[in-house]
Motif scaffolding. Structure first.
Motif, PDB file in Angstrom:
ATOM      1  N   GLN A 111      47.122  36.590   3.406  1.00  0.00           N
ATOM      2  CA  GLN A 111      45.844  36.405   4.097  1.00  0.00           C
ATOM      3  C   GLN A 111      45.405  34.947   4.047  1.00  0.00           C
ATOM      4  OE1 GLN A 111      46.605  38.753   1.984  1.00  0.00           O
ATOM      5  NE2 GLN A 111      46.178  40.730   2.966  1.00  0.00           N
ATOM      6  N   VAL A 112      45.659  34.289   2.911  1.00  0.00           N
ATOM      7  CA  VAL A 112      45.311  32.870   2.800  1.00  0.00           C
ATOM      8  C   VAL A 112      46.117  32.053   3.810  1.00  0.00           C
ATOM      9  CG1 VAL A 112      45.411  30.846   1.291  1.00  0.00           C
ATOM     10  CG2 VAL A 112      44.559  33.018   0.408  1.00  0.00           C
ATOM     11  N   ASP A 163      45.085  29.715  11.171  1.00  0.00           N
ATOM     12  CA  ASP A 163      43.972  29.770  12.116  1.00  0.00           C
ATOM     13  C   ASP A 163      43.245  28.438  12.215  1.00  0.00           C
ATOM     14  OD1 ASP A 163      44.581  32.387  12.639  1.00  0.00           O
ATOM     15  OD2 ASP A 163      43.094  33.210  11.250  1.00  0.00           O
ATOM     16  N   LEU A 164      43.353  27.617  11.184  1.00  0.00           N
ATOM     17  CA  LEU A 164      42.741  26.284  11.220  1.00  0.00           C
ATOM     18  C   LEU A 164      43.535  25.324  12.108  1.00  0.00           C
ATOM     19  CD1 LEU A 164      41.882  25.793   7.419  1.00  0.00           C
ATOM     20  CD2 LEU A 164      40.291  26.390   9.249  1.00  0.00           C
ATOM     21  N   VAL A 184      41.644  27.878   0.820  1.00  0.00           N
ATOM     22  CA  VAL A 184      41.342  27.559   2.227  1.00  0.00           C
ATOM     23  C   VAL A 184      40.196  26.559   2.302  1.00  0.00           C
ATOM     24  CG1 VAL A 184      40.627  28.498   4.458  1.00  0.00           C
ATOM     25  CG2 VAL A 184      42.184  29.802   2.989  1.00  0.00           C
ATOM     26  N   LYS A 185      39.174  26.738   1.461  1.00  0.00           N
ATOM     27  CA  LYS A 185      38.056  25.797   1.440  1.00  0.00           C
ATOM     28  C   LYS A 185      38.521  24.413   1.011  1.00  0.00           C
ATOM     29  CE  LYS A 185      34.617  29.357   0.335  1.00  0.00           C
ATOM     30  NZ  LYS A 185      33.587  29.797  -0.644  1.00  0.00           N
ATOM     31  N   GLU A 236      47.367  33.075   6.635  1.00  0.00           N
ATOM     32  CA  GLU A 236      46.870  33.360   7.984  1.00  0.00           C
ATOM     33  C   GLU A 236      45.601  32.558   8.279  1.00  0.00           C
ATOM     34  OE1 GLU A 236      48.117  35.068  10.454  1.00  0.00           O
ATOM     35  OE2 GLU A 236      49.916  35.537   9.294  1.00  0.00           O
ATOM     36  N   GLN A 237      44.720  32.443   7.287  1.00  0.00           N
ATOM     37  CA  GLN A 237      43.500  31.661   7.490  1.00  0.00           C
ATOM     38  C   GLN A 237      43.828  30.186   7.694  1.00  0.00           C
ATOM     39  OE1 GLN A 237      40.441  32.487   4.510  1.00  0.00           O
ATOM     40  NE2 GLN A 237      41.285  34.541   4.219  1.00  0.00           N
ATOM     41  N   ILE A 238      44.849  29.699   6.968  1.00  0.00           N
ATOM     42  CA  ILE A 238      45.252  28.293   7.133  1.00  0.00           C
ATOM     43  C   ILE A 238      45.841  28.068   8.520  1.00  0.00           C
ATOM     44  CG2 ILE A 238      46.915  26.574   6.336  1.00  0.00           C
ATOM     45  CD1 ILE A 238      46.490  27.661   3.502  1.00  0.00           C
ATOM     46  N   THR A 256      54.729  35.895   9.000  1.00  0.00           N
ATOM     47  CA  THR A 256      53.997  34.627   8.964  1.00  0.00           C
ATOM     48  C   THR A 256      54.522  33.694  10.055  1.00  0.00           C
ATOM     49  OG1 THR A 256      53.821  34.900   6.574  1.00  0.00           O
ATOM     50  CG2 THR A 256      53.257  32.750   7.465  1.00  0.00           C
TER      51      THR A 256
END
Length: 783
Positions: free
Chosen positions: A664-665, A671-672, A629-630, A667-669, A694
């Protein structure tokens, strides 16, 4: 006296004053030496008595014509009385066998010597003036004889001898002095001095011999004490046999070790005792045969290990021995030490088993498999036969571990090992290499048909359902087979060949077996060289990106580009992603390569019109990294590309590894604001659960369905319609891949796909051409 003290005597000069009994050194115990000196005097008492009686009788005969009878008789009575008292006293002391003597006890022999010397001093002092020359000559001969004999007999007690010679010699010197014969005086002094010196030397020698005897005695006592202590409290025992190999002097512990009485052991052949029930049949163990050979050689040996039957129980003994030789060099037998090492042997066997057997399944482990294979290959080579090696890998076992946990996986491996062991014959050995890999060694592989049947049976047996902890589990097996010496002349080479064959079976989808072919080695070597080159490809600038247009199915307008990775090797030329992407994933190189693709694509897309999106394929290995994600955030921040213009394409395989955090990764992407596309939907596991978990923006229809639909294959048409309907109900777009002509395009439009990708609208384009196309499309829209 201790052996240390005896050793001190033997290595230290004996002090003259201590030798004479004039001092008692505090640093050593002279009691035993003084006792030995007195014993020497006691033992020579009769000799001294006889010599003195004979000498006195001769002297009496010599002077009877000259002296009155009462004078001669009185002197003889005094001499004989003194001698009789002394000899009786010495004989009495000899019976006492005293082990120690104090300095005061030395005075007795000294006083006796002085008394005798005084008695013998009377003739030279009293008779010199009246004796004839012939009588004086006889007197000197008798006195010389008695002094010499006394010096020898009294040498054990040097002080007594010195006193006797000193007193008698003084009387002789006085007599010679008054006779005014200096030559004879000097001769007498020299003779007496020589006797005293010789006496001291002999006394010193006797004392030294006494010290040596004491040291030997102490050593023998120490050895005996140690042997008794060894026999009473030691864990080992002593054994001894004669030249005929019969047991002699059986020690109590040796008898106890055999659980027999010592009387039942003595005189029995030691081989018969150790062989037990096997003596009559002659079926001896290898250890007992080695022991028998050592007995025949009559040489020393150490640590012979052999099994022994004791009261029906097998015990393990370790024996050592040395030959016994007499002073003539004749062989008398062997004497040695034995010990019961059964517990140590059992521990060693346990350790050896742990080193060669798998603790989870109980099957032979990698070490034992390798040793068995090496022996099988050696035997096959010896007899001109063949041996084989099977490499087995379980299919879908990883999914069991990931979903149900390792405890269930371990129990499943135990069930697999049980099934595998049940189908083995005496010709095969199965074992576990590690993880979910198993192996089979076939000792005689002359029949290729039997090898093929065994491979099919392994796959069929291991593929049947398993019931583990109320779970019904379905796995499979892939097998690779290599045959020696054709596929390898060493164990290492044969294992590598079987591994390559297994790799081919896994590539074929699993559930099959393949035999090794030379081409597999060529492919493996090519793959290895490919990996080596791939590690340097990014640094050398050998990789570049191509962009394939994605257009609207409705009007053909440009929606965006899919980023495709290309590799141009300086020697091998262009290399297909189908070849190097799997290598990159296996070698864990996909993460740095994928990051470079993402950053480069974002930087290029930032130069396109604002409505044009870029799609980047993401490997499952990247999504299993929490730091991915980073990486996405950094790529967009450095390039300035808005999140809604980036679309990441993932495949269904990313959801197969539970518990890795990939969902989870994603989902974080999301959210971006980044969009997600599900690639190759319908070609893999096709679980609708992925779509519900997803928020995908696009579902991509694989080109195989597009081509099938263009050929009017009903199943392909049905799948595309179902995917379009599903995507529409979930608010997702659909992209059809591989559209190559107008007919396929029209068909896709009619089926309802929203976007199209394929050669009909453009091949993958270099960076400059893709940028130009995007700008032209923006100009056309503005017009």
């Amino acid at each position: 006296m201790t052996s240390k003290a005896a050793s001190h005597f033997a290595n230290t000069r004996i002090d003259a004053r201590a030798l004479l009994g004039l001092s008692d050194p505090s640093d050593r115990d002279w009691g035993q030496i003084r006792a030995a000196q007195i014993d020497a005097a006691n033992n020579s008492a009769l000799l001294r008595f006889a010599v003195n009686v004979v000498a006195a009788s001769l002297l009496a005969l010599l002077f009877t014509p000259t002296l009155p009878g009462w004078v001669v008789g009185g002197w003889m009575a005094a001499m004989l009385g003194a001698q009789l008292v002394i000899v009786l006293k010495r004989i009495a002391r000899r019976r006492e066998h005293a082990r120690n003597a104090s300095p005061a006890e030395i005075r007795g022999p000294v006083i006796e010597a002085v008394v005798l010397a005084l008695i013998w001093s009377i003739p030279p002092l009293g008779l010199a003036s009246i004796a004839t020359p012939e009588q004086m000559l006889g007197l000197w001969v008798i006195l010389s004889t008695i002094m010499t004999a006394s010096a020898i007999a009294f040498a054990g007690v040097p002080l007594a001898t010195v006193c006797f010679l000193g007193v008698l010699g003084l009387s002789i010197c006085v007599t010679l002095g008054f006779s005014e014969q200096p030559v004879l005086l000097v001769a007498a002094v020299t003779f007496i001095g020589a006797l005293i010196y010789g006496c001291l030397l002999r006394g010193h020698s006797l004392a030294t011999m006494c010290v040596d005897e004491i040291a030997i005695e102490e050593r023998d006592e120490t050895v005996s004490l140690l042997l008794r202590e060894f026999e009473d409290h030691g864990a080992d025992w002593l054994w001894e046999i004669d030249s005929a190999r019969r047991v002699v002097h059986a020690s109590p512990r040796f008898a106890h070790a055999l659980q027999l009485a010592a009387s039942d052991i003595n005189g029995k052949p030691i081989l018969q005792l150790l062989a037990g029930d096997t003596w009559e049949a002659g079926n001896f163990s290898a250890g007992l045969r080695a022991f028998a050979e050592k007995l025949k050689s009559r040489e020393a040996f150490r640590d012979i290990l052999l099994p022994v039957k004791v009261a029906g129980e097998e015990r393990w003994w370790e024996l050592s021995a040395s030959p016994r030789i007499d002073e003539r060099g004749n062989f008398l037998g062997l004497r040695g030490v034995g010990s019961d090492v059964t517990e140590a042997r059992q521990s060693a066997d346990k350790i050896n088993r742990m080193a060669r057997f798998d603790t989870l399944t109980g099957l032979p482990n990698r070490l034992m498999i390798h040793e068995t294979l090496a022996r099988a290959m050696s035997e096959a080579d010896k007899w001109g036969s063949r041996s084989a090696f099977f490499m087995i890998d379980l299919d879908r076992f990883k999914a069991v571990n990931d979903t149900l946990g390792h405890p269930v996986g371990d129990r499943l491996l135990s069930r697999v090992s049980e099934r595998l062991a049940q189908i083995m014959s005496e010709n095969e050995l199965c074992g576990r290499l590690g993880g979910d890999e198993f192996a089979v060694v076939v000792r005689d592989a002359s029949d290729s048909t039997r090898l093929e049947m065994l491979a099919h049976r392994i796959i069929e047996t291991l593929s049947r359902p398993y019931e583990v902890d109320q779970h019904t589990l379905y796995i499979g097996a892939s097998v690779g087979v290599a045959v020696a010496p054709r596929d390898g002349r060493t164990a290492e080479t044969l294992i590598r060949s079987a591994d390559l064959a297994l790799y081919r079976s896994k590539d074929a989808g699993g559930g099959v077996f393949h035999a090794y072919e030379p081409q597999l080695h060529v492919q493996a070597e090519e793959r290895r060289m490919l990996e080596i080159s791939l590690r340097q490809a990014l640094k050398r600038g050998e990789m570049h990106l191509a962009y394939q247009p994605i257009v609207s199915a409705e009007d053909g307008s440009l929606e965006g580009f899919e980023t495709l990775l290309r590799w141009s090797h300086p020697e091998m030329g262009p290399i297909s992603p189908v070849k190097f992407i799997p290598v990159a994933e296996d070698a864990r190189l996909i993460a740095p390569i994928g990051e470079w693709v993402l950053r480069t694509a974002c930087e290029e897309a930032a130069k396109w019109p604002s409505h044009t999106r870029v799609s980047v394929n993401v490997s499952p290995e990247q999504l299993h990294d929490p730091n991915f994600v980073k990486t996405v955030v950094s790529a967009m921040a450095n390039s300035g590309l808005p999140a809604h213009r980036l679309e990441l394409e993932v495949t269904e395989s990313v959801f197969l590894r539970e518990g890795t955090g990939a969902v989870q990764v994603l989902e974080q992407i999301l959210d971006l604001g980044v969009r997600l596309a599900l690639d190759d939907f319908g070609t893999g596991y096709s679980s609708l659960g992925y779509l519900s978990r997803t928020r995908f923006s696009t579902i991509k229809v694989d080109r195989s369905f597009v081509q099938g639909a263009s050929k009017k294959v009903p199943e392909c048409l049905a799948i595309i319609r179902a995917v379009v309907a599903l995507a529409g109900s979930l608010g997702m777009a659909t992209t059809a891949e591989g559209v190559e002509d107008e007919a396929e395009y029209e068909m896709i439009r009619s089926l309802g796909c929203t976007k199209v990708q394929g050669y009909y609208f453009g091949r993958p384009l270099p960076t400059e051409e893709a940028r130009a196309l995007a700008c032209r499309d923006r100009g056309r829209e503005a017009a």
